[in-house]
Design a protein around this motif. Structure first.
Motif, PDB file in Angstrom:
ATOM      1  N   TYR A 117      -1.832 -10.929  -3.842  1.00  0.00           N
ATOM      2  CA  TYR A 117      -3.112 -11.295  -4.469  1.00  0.00           C
ATOM      3  C   TYR A 117      -4.232 -10.420  -3.909  1.00  0.00           C
ATOM      4  O   TYR A 117      -5.080  -9.916  -4.650  1.00  0.00           O
ATOM      5  N   LEU A 118      -4.209 -10.215  -2.595  1.00  0.00           N
ATOM      6  CA  LEU A 118      -5.310  -9.500  -1.928  1.00  0.00           C
ATOM      7  C   LEU A 118      -5.172  -7.978  -1.986  1.00  0.00           C
ATOM      8  O   LEU A 118      -6.161  -7.265  -2.108  1.00  0.00           O
ATOM      9  N   TYR A 119      -3.941  -7.479  -1.869  1.00  0.00           N
ATOM     10  CA  TYR A 119      -3.747  -6.024  -1.744  1.00  0.00           C
ATOM     11  C   TYR A 119      -3.259  -5.344  -3.019  1.00  0.00           C
ATOM     12  O   TYR A 119      -3.046  -4.139  -3.016  1.00  0.00           O
ATOM     13  N   SER A 120      -3.014  -6.112  -4.090  1.00  0.00           N
ATOM     14  CA  SER A 120      -2.520  -5.471  -5.313  1.00  0.00           C
ATOM     15  C   SER A 120      -3.248  -6.029  -6.523  1.00  0.00           C
ATOM     16  O   SER A 120      -3.937  -7.040  -6.438  1.00  0.00           O
ATOM     17  N   SER A 121      -3.025  -5.375  -7.668  1.00  0.00           N
ATOM     18  CA  SER A 121      -3.630  -5.843  -8.926  1.00  0.00           C
ATOM     19  C   SER A 121      -2.590  -6.536  -9.800  1.00  0.00           C
ATOM     20  O   SER A 121      -2.770  -6.628 -11.012  1.00  0.00           O
ATOM     21  N   ALA A 122      -1.484  -6.984  -9.191  1.00  0.00           N
ATOM     22  CA  ALA A 122      -0.447  -7.679  -9.974  1.00  0.00           C
ATOM     23  C   ALA A 122      -1.087  -8.811 -10.772  1.00  0.00           C
ATOM     24  O   ALA A 122      -1.932  -9.538 -10.259  1.00  0.00           O
ATOM     25  N   SER A 123      -0.672  -8.942 -12.045  1.00  0.00           N
ATOM     26  CA  SER A 123      -1.320  -9.958 -12.887  1.00  0.00           C
ATOM     27  C   SER A 123      -0.807 -11.361 -12.560  1.00  0.00           C
ATOM     28  O   SER A 123      -1.544 -12.333 -12.627  1.00  0.00           O
ATOM     29  N   GLN A 124       0.492 -11.472 -12.196  1.00  0.00           N
ATOM     30  CA  GLN A 124       1.063 -12.772 -11.834  1.00  0.00           C
ATOM     31  C   GLN A 124       1.995 -12.603 -10.642  1.00  0.00           C
ATOM     32  O   GLN A 124       2.796 -11.674 -10.594  1.00  0.00           O
ATOM     33  N   LEU A 125       1.892 -13.535  -9.703  1.00  0.00           N
ATOM     34  CA  LEU A 125       2.765 -13.541  -8.527  1.00  0.00           C
ATOM     35  C   LEU A 125       3.447 -14.908  -8.476  1.00  0.00           C
ATOM     36  O   LEU A 125       2.779 -15.935  -8.345  1.00  0.00           O
ATOM     37  N   GLN A 155       0.807  -1.225   0.000  1.00  0.00           N
ATOM     38  CA  GLN A 155       0.000   0.000   0.000  1.00  0.00           C
ATOM     39  C   GLN A 155       0.841   1.277   0.000  1.00  0.00           C
ATOM     40  O   GLN A 155       0.346   2.339  -0.345  1.00  0.00           O
ATOM     41  N   HIS A 156       2.135   1.155   0.379  1.00  0.00           N
ATOM     42  CA  HIS A 156       2.948   2.379   0.483  1.00  0.00           C
ATOM     43  C   HIS A 156       4.301   2.312  -0.218  1.00  0.00           C
ATOM     44  O   HIS A 156       4.829   3.338  -0.621  1.00  0.00           O
ATOM     45  N   VAL A 157       4.877   1.126  -0.336  1.00  0.00           N
ATOM     46  CA  VAL A 157       6.208   1.011  -0.941  1.00  0.00           C
ATOM     47  C   VAL A 157       6.106   0.881  -2.457  1.00  0.00           C
ATOM     48  O   VAL A 157       6.770   1.596  -3.210  1.00  0.00           O
ATOM     49  N   LEU A 158       5.248  -0.026  -2.902  1.00  0.00           N
ATOM     50  CA  LEU A 158       5.143  -0.322  -4.340  1.00  0.00           C
ATOM     51  C   LEU A 158       4.061   0.518  -5.012  1.00  0.00           C
ATOM     52  O   LEU A 158       3.045   0.839  -4.391  1.00  0.00           O
ATOM     53  N   PRO A 159       4.264   0.853  -6.295  1.00  0.00           N
ATOM     54  CA  PRO A 159       3.238   1.602  -7.036  1.00  0.00           C
ATOM     55  C   PRO A 159       2.090   0.666  -7.449  1.00  0.00           C
ATOM     56  O   PRO A 159       2.091  -0.514  -7.081  1.00  0.00           O
ATOM     57  N   ASP A 160       1.155   1.164  -8.213  1.00  0.00           N
ATOM     58  CA  ASP A 160       0.063   0.345  -8.747  1.00  0.00           C
ATOM     59  C   ASP A 160       0.686  -0.782  -9.586  1.00  0.00           C
ATOM     60  O   ASP A 160       1.514  -0.526 -10.461  1.00  0.00           O
ATOM     61  N   LEU A 161       0.300  -2.018  -9.317  1.00  0.00           N
ATOM     62  CA  LEU A 161       0.930  -3.167  -9.995  1.00  0.00           C
ATOM     63  C   LEU A 161       0.048  -3.785 -11.082  1.00  0.00           C
ATOM     64  O   LEU A 161       0.288  -4.922 -11.499  1.00  0.00           O
ATOM     65  N   THR A 162      -0.940  -3.053 -11.547  1.00  0.00           N
ATOM     66  CA  THR A 162      -1.823  -3.583 -12.592  1.00  0.00           C
ATOM     67  C   THR A 162      -1.001  -4.085 -13.785  1.00  0.00           C
ATOM     68  O   THR A 162      -0.166  -3.355 -14.324  1.00  0.00           O
ATOM     69  N   GLY A 163      -1.222  -5.347 -14.143  1.00  0.00           N
ATOM     70  CA  GLY A 163      -0.518  -5.922 -15.302  1.00  0.00           C
ATOM     71  C   GLY A 163       0.928  -6.288 -15.042  1.00  0.00           C
ATOM     72  O   GLY A 163       1.649  -6.682 -15.953  1.00  0.00           O
ATOM     73  N   LYS A 164       1.393  -6.173 -13.799  1.00  0.00           N
ATOM     74  CA  LYS A 164       2.809  -6.422 -13.494  1.00  0.00           C
ATOM     75  C   LYS A 164       3.051  -7.840 -12.973  1.00  0.00           C
ATOM     76  O   LYS A 164       2.163  -8.485 -12.430  1.00  0.00           O
ATOM     77  N   VAL A 165       4.310  -8.272 -13.121  1.00  0.00           N
ATOM     78  CA  VAL A 165       4.735  -9.593 -12.639  1.00  0.00           C
ATOM     79  C   VAL A 165       5.611  -9.411 -11.401  1.00  0.00           C
ATOM     80  O   VAL A 165       6.601  -8.673 -11.432  1.00  0.00           O
ATOM     81  N   VAL A 166       5.228 -10.079 -10.321  1.00  0.00           N
ATOM     82  CA  VAL A 166       5.979 -10.016  -9.056  1.00  0.00           C
ATOM     83  C   VAL A 166       6.633 -11.375  -8.822  1.00  0.00           C
ATOM     84  O   VAL A 166       5.987 -12.415  -8.967  1.00  0.00           O
ATOM     85  N   VAL A 167       7.915 -11.359  -8.448  1.00  0.00           N
ATOM     86  CA  VAL A 167       8.621 -12.596  -8.109  1.00  0.00           C
ATOM     87  C   VAL A 167       9.138 -12.487  -6.674  1.00  0.00           C
ATOM     88  O   VAL A 167       9.851 -11.540  -6.338  1.00  0.00           O
ATOM     89  N   ASP A 168       8.751 -13.446  -5.831  1.00  0.00           N
ATOM     90  CA  ASP A 168       9.248 -13.492  -4.452  1.00  0.00           C
ATOM     91  C   ASP A 168      10.304 -14.590  -4.382  1.00  0.00           C
ATOM     92  O   ASP A 168      10.022 -15.759  -4.635  1.00  0.00           O
ATOM     93  N   VAL A 169      11.531 -14.180  -4.069  1.00  0.00           N
ATOM     94  CA  VAL A 169      12.654 -15.121  -4.027  1.00  0.00           C
ATOM     95  C   VAL A 169      12.717 -15.739  -2.623  1.00  0.00           C
ATOM     96  O   VAL A 169      12.900 -15.041  -1.634  1.00  0.00           O
TER      97      VAL A 169
END
Length: 275
Positions: free
Chosen positions: A136-144, A110-124
């Motif tokens: 999944y719940l707090y962003s509009s990232a297309s793929q996590l 909600q404060h660090v990352l910008p709007d993630l619509t259509g973006k791909v997030v990778v958690d290492v």
């Protein structure tokens, strides 16, 4: 819908998402020992035991401070240790977590990352999947994508993805991150929370960081780390030139003014833009 109602609706959705995350944490607790570590994590367990000061692993996603307090009251956990057996001299135990707390996850999305619509997030090193579920719940990232080398944790994440019907946007990859060049190259956001220090020896850590620096190269993409990149790689022998790779972005750590917010934990979160 009137403006007031829209705000109320947004608030309701957000608090409902908090409830979902807390339910996931409760489900996960029932599948894990209190220290939230598997026997298959030999190296991490050994490193925690070798720490100069007594340290225990308390997963911040599973256990918030109130929960830890109640476990201490029940005698299932302790915040202190005896410095001389049989005496009254006690000192605080150091807690280490390999997961973000609910507050840190909300701060991240909600404060660090910008709007993630259509973006791909990778958690290492996605471990319990907290970054994925919150994304999944707090962003509009297309793929996590969660990349996790421990099969036990992959199984747990898959179980939650299925149960909570996150399968359309979350994918768990059971692999060493050093085999995932193409995934890192297409990522818009890469998250790395305490990721290598407890799980790899120094040589392996250096190799993993070199691999990350080689493949997280998409200009303008974002890298979130705990602790800072400088702290992570300063003890290692690598050829990484931070100033040629990333630019650190300033974060506002004062967004939560409530008294019970762990500002120190938020300050461990660093955001970088890839040059």
């Amino acid at each position: 819908m009137k403006k007031g109602n829209v705000d109320d609706f947004d608030e309701l959705v957000v608090s409902n998402n908090d409830v979902v995350l807390k339910n996931i944490a409760e489900d996960l607790r029932s599948h894990l020992p209190i220290e939230a570590m598997f026997d298959s994590e030999h190296q991490a367990i050994q490193k925690i035991h070798q720490h100069p000061l007594p340290m225990i692993h308390v997963d911040a996603f599973l256990y918030d401070d109130d929960f830890v307090d109640s476990l201490c009251e029940e005698g299932k956990m302790s915040r202190s240790y005896c410095t001389e057996c049989g005496s009254y001299k006690t000192a605080s135990l150091e807690f280490i977590s390999h997961s973000f707390s609910l507050m840190e996850l909300k701060f991240l999305y909600q404060h660090v990352l910008p709007d993630l619509t259509g973006k791909v997030v990778v958690d290492v090193g996605s471990r319990l999947g907290a970054v994925l579920f919150a994304g999944y719940l707090y962003s509009s990232a297309s793929q996590l994508y969660g990349v996790e080398m421990n099969a036990d944790f992959c199984q747990l994440q898959e179980m939650m993805v299925t149960k909570y019907q996150f399968i359309d946007r979350i994918k768990v990859v059971h692999a060493d991150i050093c085999t995932q060049a193409s995934l890192l190259q297409k990522a818009d956001v890469v998250v790395m929370n305490n990721v290598f220090e407890y799980f790899l020896d120094r040589q392996e850590q250096a190799r993993a960081w070199e691999f990350i620096a080689c493949n997280v190269r998409k200009r303008g993409s974002l890298l979130v780390t705990v602790p800072s990149l400088r702290e992570s790689i300063s003890k290692l022998q690598t050829d990484i030139q931070l100033s040629q790779w990333v630019e650190e972005m300033q974060l506002n750590y004062d967004v939560y003014m409530e008294k019970d917010v762990d500002r120190e934990a938020l300050e461990q979160i660093h955001l970088y833009k890839i040059l």
